[in-house]
Scaffold this motif. Structure first.
Motif, PDB file in Angstrom:
ATOM      1  N   GLU A  66      26.373  43.388  50.016  1.00 19.53           N
ATOM      2  CA  GLU A  66      26.786  42.181  49.796  1.00 19.53           C
ATOM      3  C   GLU A  66      25.408  41.058  49.967  1.00 19.53           C
ATOM      4  O   GLU A  66      24.583  41.190  50.867  1.00 19.53           O
ATOM      5  CB  GLU A  66      27.697  41.589  50.869  1.00 19.53           C
ATOM      6  CG  GLU A  66      27.930  40.145  51.067  1.00 19.53           C
ATOM      7  CD  GLU A  66      28.570  39.680  49.741  1.00 19.53           C
ATOM      8  OE1 GLU A  66      29.447  40.210  49.182  1.00 19.53           O
ATOM      9  OE2 GLU A  66      28.092  38.387  49.413  1.00 19.53           O
ATOM     10  N   HIS A 117      25.127  37.834  50.415  1.00 20.67           N
ATOM     11  CA  HIS A 117      25.331  36.741  51.323  1.00 20.67           C
ATOM     12  C   HIS A 117      25.017  37.389  52.698  1.00 20.67           C
ATOM     13  O   HIS A 117      25.228  38.735  52.870  1.00 20.67           O
ATOM     14  CB  HIS A 117      26.381  35.933  51.147  1.00 20.67           C
ATOM     15  CG  HIS A 117      26.242  35.347  49.799  1.00 20.67           C
ATOM     16  ND1 HIS A 117      25.501  34.292  49.518  1.00 20.67           N
ATOM     17  CD2 HIS A 117      27.186  35.317  48.833  1.00 20.67           C
ATOM     18  CE1 HIS A 117      25.731  33.475  48.327  1.00 20.67           C
ATOM     19  NE2 HIS A 117      26.859  34.416  47.735  1.00 20.67           N
ATOM     20  N   ARG A 154      36.788  31.398  46.493  1.00 23.14           N
ATOM     21  CA  ARG A 154      37.405  32.417  46.101  1.00 23.14           C
ATOM     22  C   ARG A 154      39.021  32.594  46.136  1.00 23.14           C
ATOM     23  O   ARG A 154      39.499  33.576  45.802  1.00 23.14           O
ATOM     24  CB  ARG A 154      36.901  33.863  46.433  1.00 23.14           C
ATOM     25  CG  ARG A 154      35.485  34.139  45.878  1.00 23.14           C
ATOM     26  CD  ARG A 154      34.800  35.359  46.326  1.00 23.14           C
ATOM     27  NE  ARG A 154      34.663  35.425  47.922  1.00 23.14           N
ATOM     28  CZ  ARG A 154      33.874  36.048  48.477  1.00 23.14           C
ATOM     29  NH1 ARG A 154      32.959  36.805  47.715  1.00 23.14           N
ATOM     30  NH2 ARG A 154      33.529  36.030  49.744  1.00 23.14           N
ATOM     31  N   GLY A 155      39.474  31.375  46.694  1.00 28.35           N
ATOM     32  CA  GLY A 155      41.016  31.566  46.954  1.00 28.35           C
ATOM     33  C   GLY A 155      41.485  32.363  47.943  1.00 28.35           C
ATOM     34  O   GLY A 155      40.528  33.166  48.645  1.00 28.35           O
ATOM     35  N   ALA A 164      21.796  41.986  51.154  1.00 28.20           N
ATOM     36  CA  ALA A 164      21.357  42.903  50.139  1.00 28.20           C
ATOM     37  C   ALA A 164      21.816  42.821  48.773  1.00 28.20           C
ATOM     38  O   ALA A 164      22.954  42.962  48.564  1.00 28.20           O
ATOM     39  CB  ALA A 164      21.786  44.434  50.728  1.00 28.20           C
ATOM     40  N   ALA A 188      31.293  45.585  41.658  1.00 31.01           N
ATOM     41  CA  ALA A 188      32.310  44.706  41.843  1.00 31.01           C
ATOM     42  C   ALA A 188      31.791  43.261  42.494  1.00 31.01           C
ATOM     43  O   ALA A 188      32.074  42.740  43.330  1.00 31.01           O
ATOM     44  CB  ALA A 188      33.003  45.131  43.161  1.00 31.01           C
ATOM     45  N   ARG A 242      32.499  37.459  38.858  1.00 30.99           N
ATOM     46  CA  ARG A 242      32.715  36.999  37.430  1.00 30.99           C
ATOM     47  C   ARG A 242      31.299  36.614  36.745  1.00 30.99           C
ATOM     48  O   ARG A 242      31.219  36.639  35.707  1.00 30.99           O
ATOM     49  CB  ARG A 242      33.734  35.734  37.195  1.00 30.99           C
ATOM     50  CG  ARG A 242      33.147  34.560  37.854  1.00 30.99           C
ATOM     51  CD  ARG A 242      34.386  33.325  37.742  1.00 30.99           C
ATOM     52  NE  ARG A 242      34.247  32.221  38.457  1.00 30.99           N
ATOM     53  CZ  ARG A 242      34.036  32.050  39.676  1.00 30.99           C
ATOM     54  NH1 ARG A 242      34.423  32.700  40.463  1.00 30.99           N
ATOM     55  NH2 ARG A 242      33.841  30.750  40.348  1.00 30.99           N
ATOM     56  N   LEU A 246      33.233  24.717  40.186  1.00 28.16           N
ATOM     57  CA  LEU A 246      33.457  26.060  40.208  1.00 28.16           C
ATOM     58  C   LEU A 246      33.709  26.307  38.710  1.00 28.16           C
ATOM     59  O   LEU A 246      34.825  25.816  38.352  1.00 28.16           O
ATOM     60  CB  LEU A 246      35.011  26.485  40.941  1.00 28.16           C
ATOM     61  CG  LEU A 246      34.644  26.599  42.601  1.00 28.16           C
ATOM     62  CD1 LEU A 246      35.970  26.842  42.891  1.00 28.16           C
ATOM     63  CD2 LEU A 246      33.577  27.406  43.011  1.00 28.16           C
ATOM     64  N   ASN A 298      43.957  39.779  43.876  1.00 27.79           N
ATOM     65  CA  ASN A 298      45.202  40.905  43.899  1.00 27.79           C
ATOM     66  C   ASN A 298      44.888  42.017  42.665  1.00 27.79           C
ATOM     67  O   ASN A 298      44.994  43.035  42.993  1.00 27.79           O
ATOM     68  CB  ASN A 298      46.558  40.479  43.960  1.00 27.79           C
ATOM     69  CG  ASN A 298      46.652  39.462  45.216  1.00 27.79           C
ATOM     70  OD1 ASN A 298      46.841  40.014  46.374  1.00 27.79           O
ATOM     71  ND2 ASN A 298      46.325  38.000  44.690  1.00 27.79           N
TER      72      ASN A 298
HETATM   73  C1  LIG Z   1      38.356  28.114  41.179  1.00 25.63           C
HETATM   74  C2  LIG Z   1      38.815  29.233  41.209  1.00 25.63           C
HETATM   75  C3  LIG Z   1      39.846  29.577  42.239  1.00 25.63           C
HETATM   76  C4  LIG Z   1      40.706  31.035  42.353  1.00 25.63           C
HETATM   77  N1  LIG Z   1      41.666  30.868  43.058  1.00 25.63           N
HETATM   78  C5  LIG Z   1      42.335  31.923  43.317  1.00 25.63           C
HETATM   79  C6  LIG Z   1      43.401  32.406  44.182  1.00 25.63           C
HETATM   80  O1  LIG Z   1      43.868  31.396  44.882  1.00 25.63           O
HETATM   81  N2  LIG Z   1      43.750  33.678  44.364  1.00 25.63           N
HETATM   82  C7  LIG Z   1      43.347  34.664  43.538  1.00 25.63           C
HETATM   83  O2  LIG Z   1      43.824  35.693  43.664  1.00 25.63           O
HETATM   84  N3  LIG Z   1      42.382  34.531  42.408  1.00 25.63           N
HETATM   85  C8  LIG Z   1      41.659  33.186  42.733  1.00 25.63           C
HETATM   86  N4  LIG Z   1      40.715  33.298  41.647  1.00 25.63           N
HETATM   87  C9  LIG Z   1      40.036  34.178  41.181  1.00 25.63           C
HETATM   88  C10 LIG Z   1      39.573  35.173  42.181  1.00 25.63           C
HETATM   89  O3  LIG Z   1      38.685  34.412  42.733  1.00 25.63           O
HETATM   90  C11 LIG Z   1      38.753  36.559  41.492  1.00 25.63           C
HETATM   91  O4  LIG Z   1      39.646  37.091  40.549  1.00 25.63           O
HETATM   92  C12 LIG Z   1      38.435  37.473  42.544  1.00 25.63           C
HETATM   93  O5  LIG Z   1      37.881  36.957  43.711  1.00 25.63           O
HETATM   94  C13 LIG Z   1      37.626  38.646  42.103  1.00 25.63           C
HETATM   95  O6  LIG Z   1      37.517  39.521  43.248  1.00 25.63           O
HETATM   96  P1  LIG Z   1      36.206  40.408  43.009  1.00 25.63           P
HETATM   97  O7  LIG Z   1      35.769  41.141  44.200  1.00 25.63           O
HETATM   98  O8  LIG Z   1      36.007  41.343  41.747  1.00 25.63           O
HETATM   99  O9  LIG Z   1      34.967  39.288  42.965  1.00 25.63           O
HETATM  100  P2  LIG Z   1      34.159  38.239  44.095  1.00 25.63           P
HETATM  101  O10 LIG Z   1      35.627  37.773  44.904  1.00 25.63           O
HETATM  102  O11 LIG Z   1      33.587  37.411  43.290  1.00 25.63           O
HETATM  103  O12 LIG Z   1      33.285  38.897  44.909  1.00 25.63           O
HETATM  104  C14 LIG Z   1      31.952  39.360  44.447  1.00 25.63           C
HETATM  105  C15 LIG Z   1      31.337  39.630  45.713  1.00 25.63           C
HETATM  106  O13 LIG Z   1      30.028  40.077  45.026  1.00 25.63           O
HETATM  107  C16 LIG Z   1      28.994  39.527  45.751  1.00 25.63           C
HETATM  108  N5  LIG Z   1      27.835  39.751  44.927  1.00 25.63           N
HETATM  109  C17 LIG Z   1      27.360  38.868  43.434  1.00 25.63           C
HETATM  110  N6  LIG Z   1      26.472  39.567  43.151  1.00 25.63           N
HETATM  111  C18 LIG Z   1      25.986  40.433  44.092  1.00 25.63           C
HETATM  112  C19 LIG Z   1      24.572  41.210  43.718  1.00 25.63           C
HETATM  113  N7  LIG Z   1      24.124  41.098  42.699  1.00 25.63           N
HETATM  114  N8  LIG Z   1      24.485  42.115  44.989  1.00 25.63           N
HETATM  115  C20 LIG Z   1      25.235  42.032  45.987  1.00 25.63           C
HETATM  116  N9  LIG Z   1      26.512  41.130  46.061  1.00 25.63           N
HETATM  117  C21 LIG Z   1      26.699  40.426  45.061  1.00 25.63           C
HETATM  118  C22 LIG Z   1      29.442  38.022  46.018  1.00 25.63           C
HETATM  119  O14 LIG Z   1      28.646  37.487  47.034  1.00 25.63           O
HETATM  120  C23 LIG Z   1      31.005  38.360  46.219  1.00 25.63           C
HETATM  121  O15 LIG Z   1      31.057  38.420  47.767  1.00 25.63           O
HETATM  122  C24 LIG Z   1      40.099  31.756  41.572  1.00 25.63           C
HETATM  123  C25 LIG Z   1      39.015  31.824  40.789  1.00 25.63           C
HETATM  124  C26 LIG Z   1      38.600  30.579  40.617  1.00 25.63           C
HETATM  125  C27 LIG Z   1      37.344  30.348  39.628  1.00 25.63           C
END
Ligand SMILES: Cc1cc2nc3c(=O)[nH]c(=O)nc-3n(C[C@H](O)[C@H](O)[C@H](O)COP(=O)(O)OP(=O)(O)OC[C@H]3O[C@@H](n4cnc5c(N)ncnc54)[C@H](O)[C@@H]3O)c2cc1C
Length: 394
Positions: free
Chosen positions: A18, A20, A28-29, A112, A146, A149, A253, A287
């Motif tokens: 991670e 951060h 992220r909601g 990291a 993972a 976006r 965002l 989800n």
């Molecule tokens: C404005 C907005 C509001 C939203 N609200 C909702 C909601 O209410 N409910 C919902 O279900 N979805 C919501 N979504 C969608 C949701 O945020 C995403 O679909 C979801 O977070 C995807 O999860 P993920 O684990 O794939 O990625 P993320 O949640 O983006 O997690 C990625 C993680 O990887 C880490 N990371 C990134 N790059 C690196 C790197 N190079 N090295 C190490 N770590 C890294 C980041 O810090 C983060 O912790 C929203 C999206 C937006 C844009």
């Protein structure tokens, strides 16, 4: 984090990176849907999870013009928890990290950042990681992107992205909450504006949906004009808009909706937003990402344990999760184009759309959006593991 937890539980050596220092961010909601709560139930963790501060939403309502319209009723879902739990995502992630840490083969490095892929003979064999101590190389049988976006992993892997487009971005900020404020999650849809308020107990997490690319124009008009706009949309918070001291209190965002043509390469797989960036519509992205993790763990735990992961194994994950992704994104794009874009353009009719009038009139119809949002297409279930990895401590 969920994939890390499930793989460690199945006895696979796993390292989560991670970038951060913590999970404490607003972007992220906060929605934990019935499908995710079901996964937590299957893991035997749901009761403990729900001891953390959260709100339970059994019914979703929106304010359309001057009318409050019920949109989805979760109370009839065939799941253990018939509600959406609103919980700050950092609490949820901390909880998963604590649970995962009980497995000796689970490792988590904070601060990291994956900055590059290591490739040998056309296969991804690891990542380069920037840590406070300097740059390191981590080698692995499988690298899972993972990383959300703006995924660096998918970009470095050169995977082809199909853009589906999004007409909006979101301005994200907080306003304090008073005990006599309305309690429910509120979505306000009026000609020219869409506003979302998430109840986080002591404050409102606010999302002001704007037409894509118009943030600079808004900023140009000054914070005072923005405060006045917010006060007009949510009159009960009029006395609090001064909490927005400047634009540094308002984050932009950017919304994108896309998906990869192929989610994998030899030695590498993308899941969650890295494979398919989700729109905030329906609040289902978290989800879907979690369901990807469950499917990936179910399909890959054995080959990983035996160090024999093939490209065909990775293709199976995409085949399993592609249909839910396509269907969900199709719905999101329909809502974006047919509801959000007209509302933001100020061209929406003041009359309630037929669909919403039907949903308001016939309570049973509210079960359909509840199922789509709360469970989604092809829910995944946690497999029991033959010999669960040993637990240490709590
Ligand atoms: C404005 C907005 C509001 C939203 N609200 C909702 C909601 O209410 N409910 C919902 O279900 N979805 C919501 N979504 C969608 C949701 O945020 C995403 O679909 C979801 O977070 C995807 O999860 P993920 O684990 O794939 O990625 P993320 O949640 O983006 O997690 C990625 C993680 O990887 C880490 N990371 C990134 N790059 C690196 C790197 N190079 N090295 C190490 N770590 C890294 C980041 O810090 C983060 O912790 C929203 C999206 C937006 C844009």
């Amino acid at each position: 984090m969920m994939l890390g937890l499930l793989l460690a539980r199945a006895g696979v050596d796993v390292l989560v990176l991670e970038k951060h220092a913590d999970f404490l961010r607003d972007f992220r909601g906060d929605t934990i849907h019935p499908s995710t709560l079901e996964v937590m139930h299957e893991l035997g963790m749901v009761d403990e999870l729900l001891t953390l501060p959260h709100q339970e939403v059994g019914e979703l309502r929106g304010k359309v013009g001057q009318e409050i319209v019920p949109l989805a009723d979760f109370t009839h879902l065939p799941t253990h928890c018939k509600f959406i739990a609103l919980m700050p995502q950092w609490d949820f992630l901390d909880f998963l990290a604590r649970k995962a840490a009980r497995y000796p083969s689970f490792h988590l490095w904070m601060r990291a950042e994956a900055v590059g892929l290591i490739e040998e003979s056309g296969r991804v064999v690891g990542v380069e990681v920037q840590t406070p101590e300097g740059r390191r190389e981590v080698r692995a049988d499988l690298v899972v992107g993972a990383d959300g976006r703006h995924s660096l992993v998918r970009q470095r892997a050169g995977l082809e992205v199909k853009e589906l487009g999004a007409p909006m971005d979101v301005l994200w900020f907080r306003l304090s909450r008073r005990p006599d404020d309305p309690a429910n999650l509120m979505g306000i849809f009026e000609s020219g504006r869409i506003f979302v308020m998430i109840n986080r107990d002591s404050y409102w997490q606010c999302g002001y949906v704007i037409a894509k690319g118009t943030a600079d124009e808004l900023r140009g008009r000054g914070i005072e004009a923005f405060r006045a706009r917010v006060a007009e949309i949510v009159p009960f918070a009029r006395d609090r808009v001064s909490e927005l001291r400047g634009w540094e209190d308002v984050s932009l965002l950017t919304v994108r909706v896309d998906r990869l043509a192929t989610w994998y390469r030899p030695g590498l797989l993308c899941i969650g937003d890295a494979a398919h960036a989700m729109s905030p519509v329906g609040g289902v992205g978290i989800n879907l990402a979690l369901q990807d993790a469950v499917a990936a763990a179910n399909l890959l735990a054995s080959p990983l344990r035996e160090a024999r992961v093939t490209v065909e194994d990775l293709a199976r994950v995409q085949r399993r999760r592609e249909l839910p992704t396509r269907v969900t994104q199709w719905f999101q794009v329909q809502v974006q184009n047919r509801v959000i874009a007209p509302v933001l353009g100020g061209g929406a009719s003041s009359r309630l759309p037929l669909l919403l009038r039907l949903v308001r009139r016939f309570a049973i119809l509210r079960r359909i959006p509840a199922r789509l949002i709360g469970i989604g297409v092809r829910p995944e279930h946690v497999r029991s593991v033959a010999a669960p990895a040993a637990l240490t401590g709590r």
